[in-house]
Design a protein around this motif. Structure first.
Motif, PDB file in Angstrom:
ATOM      1  N   HIS A 129       0.835  -1.205   0.000  1.00 26.14           N
ATOM      2  CA  HIS A 129       0.000   0.000   0.000  1.00 26.14           C
ATOM      3  C   HIS A 129       0.864   1.247   0.000  1.00 26.14           C
ATOM      4  CE1 HIS A 129      -0.080   0.726   4.644  1.00 26.14           C
ATOM      5  NE2 HIS A 129       0.857  -0.160   4.395  1.00 26.14           N
ATOM      6  N   THR A 130       0.250   2.332  -0.451  1.00 25.12           N
ATOM      7  CA  THR A 130       0.849   3.661  -0.390  1.00 25.12           C
ATOM      8  C   THR A 130      -0.280   4.663  -0.253  1.00 25.12           C
ATOM      9  OG1 THR A 130       2.507   5.111  -1.374  1.00 25.12           O
ATOM     10  CG2 THR A 130       0.909   4.112  -2.887  1.00 25.12           C
ATOM     11  N   TRP A 131       0.039   5.929   0.065  1.00 26.15           N
ATOM     12  CA  TRP A 131      -0.988   6.886   0.446  1.00 26.15           C
ATOM     13  C   TRP A 131      -0.542   8.309   0.160  1.00 26.15           C
ATOM     14  CZ3 TRP A 131       1.654   3.471   3.486  1.00 26.15           C
ATOM     15  CH2 TRP A 131       2.685   3.996   4.269  1.00 26.15           C
ATOM     16  N   GLN A 132      -1.533   9.185   0.070  1.00 23.34           N
ATOM     17  CA  GLN A 132      -1.239  10.613  -0.043  1.00 23.34           C
ATOM     18  C   GLN A 132      -0.746  11.149   1.301  1.00 23.34           C
ATOM     19  OE1 GLN A 132      -5.080  12.046  -1.352  1.00 23.34           O
ATOM     20  NE2 GLN A 132      -4.427  12.203  -3.481  1.00 23.34           N
ATOM     21  N   THR A 133       0.206  12.056   1.262  1.00 18.97           N
ATOM     22  CA  THR A 133       0.709  12.656   2.510  1.00 18.97           C
ATOM     23  C   THR A 133      -0.206  13.771   3.008  1.00 18.97           C
ATOM     24  OG1 THR A 133       2.119  14.141   1.224  1.00 18.97           O
ATOM     25  CG2 THR A 133       3.098  12.071   1.986  1.00 18.97           C
ATOM     26  N   THR A 134      -0.960  14.386   2.100  1.00 22.32           N
ATOM     27  CA  THR A 134      -1.987  15.359   2.452  1.00 22.32           C
ATOM     28  C   THR A 134      -3.193  15.110   1.550  1.00 22.32           C
ATOM     29  OG1 THR A 134      -1.093  16.992   0.886  1.00 22.32           O
ATOM     30  CG2 THR A 134      -0.348  17.129   3.185  1.00 22.32           C
ATOM     31  N   PRO A 135      -4.405  15.458   1.966  1.00 23.95           N
ATOM     32  CA  PRO A 135      -5.569  15.232   1.109  1.00 23.95           C
ATOM     33  C   PRO A 135      -5.413  15.906  -0.254  1.00 23.95           C
ATOM     34  CG  PRO A 135      -6.264  15.774   3.336  1.00 23.95           C
ATOM     35  CD  PRO A 135      -4.785  16.022   3.282  1.00 23.95           C
ATOM     36  N   GLY A 136      -5.518  15.123  -1.310  1.00 23.77           N
ATOM     37  CA  GLY A 136      -5.405  15.654  -2.661  1.00 23.77           C
ATOM     38  C   GLY A 136      -4.013  16.040  -3.071  1.00 23.77           C
ATOM     39  N   GLY A 137      -3.007  15.743  -2.222  1.00 22.74           N
ATOM     40  CA  GLY A 137      -1.649  16.197  -2.480  1.00 22.74           C
ATOM     41  C   GLY A 137      -0.730  15.110  -2.991  1.00 22.74           C
ATOM     42  N   SER A 138       0.550  15.226  -2.680  1.00 22.53           N
ATOM     43  CA  SER A 138       1.556  14.285  -3.178  1.00 22.53           C
ATOM     44  C   SER A 138       1.445  12.947  -2.458  1.00 22.53           C
ATOM     45  CB  SER A 138       2.955  14.886  -2.990  1.00 22.53           C
ATOM     46  OG  SER A 138       3.192  15.139  -1.615  1.00 22.53           O
ATOM     47  N   TRP A 139       2.155  11.958  -3.031  1.00 18.83           N
ATOM     48  CA  TRP A 139       2.105  10.602  -2.506  1.00 18.83           C
ATOM     49  C   TRP A 139       3.350  10.309  -1.672  1.00 18.83           C
ATOM     50  CZ3 TRP A 139      -1.962   7.113  -3.068  1.00 18.83           C
ATOM     51  CH2 TRP A 139      -3.048   7.613  -3.807  1.00 18.83           C
ATOM     52  N   TYR A 140       3.265   9.285  -0.847  1.00 18.08           N
ATOM     53  CA  TYR A 140       4.275   8.946   0.152  1.00 18.08           C
ATOM     54  C   TYR A 140       5.668   8.759  -0.435  1.00 18.08           C
ATOM     55  CZ  TYR A 140       6.589   6.073   3.728  1.00 18.08           C
ATOM     56  OH  TYR A 140       7.470   5.555   4.625  1.00 18.08           O
ATOM     57  N   GLY A 141       5.764   8.200  -1.628  1.00 17.19           N
ATOM     58  CA  GLY A 141       7.058   8.070  -2.291  1.00 17.19           C
ATOM     59  C   GLY A 141       7.513   6.655  -2.521  1.00 17.19           C
ATOM     60  N   SER A 142       6.873   5.688  -1.892  1.00 13.37           N
ATOM     61  CA  SER A 142       7.218   4.280  -2.098  1.00 13.37           C
ATOM     62  C   SER A 142       6.038   3.416  -1.666  1.00 13.37           C
ATOM     63  CB  SER A 142       8.465   3.892  -1.294  1.00 13.37           C
ATOM     64  OG  SER A 142       8.215   4.025   0.092  1.00 13.37           O
ATOM     65  N   TRP A 143       6.129   2.135  -1.961  1.00 14.19           N
ATOM     66  CA  TRP A 143       5.138   1.155  -1.528  1.00 14.19           C
ATOM     67  C   TRP A 143       5.641   0.475  -0.267  1.00 14.19           C
ATOM     68  CZ3 TRP A 143       0.475   0.555  -3.963  1.00 14.19           C
ATOM     69  CH2 TRP A 143       0.353   1.130  -5.234  1.00 14.19           C
ATOM     70  N   GLU A 144       4.731   0.203   0.671  1.00 12.96           N
ATOM     71  CA  GLU A 144       5.056  -0.520   1.897  1.00 12.96           C
ATOM     72  C   GLU A 144       4.293  -1.839   1.905  1.00 12.96           C
ATOM     73  OE1 GLU A 144       7.136   0.525   4.392  1.00 12.96           O
ATOM     74  OE2 GLU A 144       7.645   2.332   3.245  1.00 12.96           O
ATOM     75  N   GLU A 145       5.012  -2.930   2.241  1.00 12.31           N
ATOM     76  CA  GLU A 145       4.323  -4.221   2.330  1.00 12.31           C
ATOM     77  C   GLU A 145       3.446  -4.255   3.582  1.00 12.31           C
ATOM     78  OE1 GLU A 145       5.171  -9.028   2.086  1.00 12.31           O
ATOM     79  OE2 GLU A 145       6.846  -7.625   2.144  1.00 12.31           O
ATOM     80  N   LEU A 146       2.223  -4.739   3.448  1.00 10.84           N
ATOM     81  CA  LEU A 146       1.287  -4.825   4.562  1.00 10.84           C
ATOM     82  C   LEU A 146       1.407  -6.209   5.192  1.00 10.84           C
ATOM     83  CD1 LEU A 146      -0.848  -3.087   5.987  1.00 10.84           C
ATOM     84  CD2 LEU A 146      -2.561  -4.133   4.507  1.00 10.84           C
ATOM     85  N   TYR A 147       2.329  -6.332   6.132  1.00 10.30           N
ATOM     86  CA  TYR A 147       2.674  -7.582   6.802  1.00 10.30           C
ATOM     87  C   TYR A 147       3.553  -8.465   5.922  1.00 10.30           C
ATOM     88  CZ  TYR A 147      -1.442  -5.847   9.251  1.00 10.30           C
ATOM     89  OH  TYR A 147      -2.360  -5.053   9.859  1.00 10.30           O
ATOM     90  N   SER A 148       3.643  -9.720   6.273  1.00  9.04           N
ATOM     91  CA  SER A 148       4.679 -10.591   5.706  1.00  9.04           C
ATOM     92  C   SER A 148       4.216 -11.306   4.447  1.00  9.04           C
ATOM     93  CB  SER A 148       5.085 -11.647   6.736  1.00  9.04           C
ATOM     94  OG  SER A 148       4.054 -12.617   6.852  1.00  9.04           O
ATOM     95  N   LYS A 149       5.185 -11.938   3.773  1.00 10.39           N
ATOM     96  CA  LYS A 149       4.894 -12.673   2.545  1.00 10.39           C
ATOM     97  C   LYS A 149       4.020 -13.900   2.784  1.00 10.39           C
ATOM     98  CE  LYS A 149       8.714 -11.359  -0.486  1.00 10.39           C
ATOM     99  NZ  LYS A 149       9.002 -10.092   0.154  1.00 10.39           N
TER     100      LYS A 149
END
Length: 347
Positions: A129-149
């Protein structure tokens, strides 16, 4: 070739109340829109940029300020997105949303504070997952794994709970349903996945929606195309201890779309094996179900995809695709349907 032969249908309401419909033809995204809220349609389809933008798996969502944003998976399995600069005015190109995993599918939702968050499955069905840092603004900059493989799921559905915490649902390889959630609105995640009840009928499709009182309800299609559902006992709380079949084994559906009527009653739409559209609904908001399915309406148009959206005045409108885009609508909010399907423009 006519550009009304679209797949991956998606419909949404603009900030001004006008409905807009998106689809893919020859891996290019096309769209059309109402000329005014609750009114007629523009009359033709327009490509959203050039034929070189070959995408699949599109998702469309509103930013906090009402601007639409579209996400899709490119041929190299990267995520591309585009957005309205102002309502109705698109930015003019697709941008890659980082590099990273070899994406297979997407689910996009909004945090309580208005920041968009996007979830995807990689080639080994791990969740990122990844997300906006502010509403309607730029994105976090990378993808983060949501728990383990070890947590490998498909058919993702993400939604915001009544208390503002996001919750995401997925289907494991054995057809069991698992979920996880944020510990605080917009904050960290619980740390592991939990199975959502047990069920002897493995599910292969999911649909998640809010009841009027805020309780989530999950619908799924079993391998025999029967429909099952389960629900939260209270808003943002625990879940009913098992899955219940929604009517009999004779009610077999291949796709589901659920929405909430203007009066608070849930209504669910499904495709039968012959492509006809059927629907059923709650008799009271959050209560029991009508007891059977009804065809919407009887017609020679047999569809392979569905999308449902609210008009500004609260009337539901349903879109379906065969080799053409068709639509039908309620005659009044939470009321009967207009009685036939109408073609939605030509390319």
């Amino acid at each position: 070739m006519s550009t009304d032969q679209l797949s991956e249908l998606w419909s949404i309401t603009n900030v001004d109340g006008q409905l807009e419909v998106f689809g893919i033809f020859d891996k290019t995204v096309w769209h059309t829109w109402q000329t005014a809220p609750n009114n007629g349609w523009y009359g033709s389809w327009h490509a959203l940029y050039s034929d070189t933008d070959l995408l699949r798996g599109i998702s469309v969502i509103s930013n906090q300020d009402g601007r639409l944003e579209v996400f899709g998976i490119a041929p190299d399995n990267t995520i591309r997105h585009t957005w309205q600069k102002t309502p109705g005015n698109w930015c003019g190109s697709w941008e890659e949303l980082y590099g990273g995993a070899n994406w297979r599918e997407l689910s996009v939702t909004s945090n309580q504070d208005g920041r968009l968050e996007i979830f995807g499955t990689g080639p080994d069905n791990t969740i990122w997952h990844t997300w906006q840092t502010t509403p309607g603004g730029s994105w976090y900059g990378s993808w983060e794994e949501l728990y383990s493989k070890a947590n490998q799921f498909s058919e993702l559905n993400a939604i915001c709970n009544y208390d503002g915490k996001l919750e995401i649902f997925g289907i494991a390889s054995n057809g069991s349903i698992w979920h996880t959630w944020q510990t605080t609105p917009g904050g960290d995640w619980y740390g592991s996945w939990h199975e959502l009840s047990s069920n002897t009928n493995p599910l292969n499709k999911l649909c998640v929606i809010h009841n009027q009182d805020g309780r989530l309800e999950v619908f799924g299609i079993a391998s025999d195309n029967t429909i099952w559902h389960t629900w939260q006992t209270k808003p943002s709380n625990g879940w009913y201890s098992s899955w219940s079949e929604l009517y009999s084994n004779a009610d077999q559906r291949s796709k589901l779309r659920a929405t909430c009527n203007n009066d608070g009653k849930l209504e669910i739409f499904g495709l039968a094996s012959d492509g006809s559209v059927w629907h059923t609904w709650q008799t009271t908001p959050g209560g029991s179900w009508y007891g059977s399915w009804h065809e919407l309406p009887s017609d020679s148009n047999h569809f392979n995809n569905l999308s449902v959206v609210h008009n500004q005045d609260g009337r539901l409108e349903v879109f379906g695709t065969d080799s053409t885009i068709w639509h039908t609508w309620q005659t009044a909010p939470s009321n009967g349907w207009q009685g036939s399907w109408t073609s939605l423009g030509k390319g």
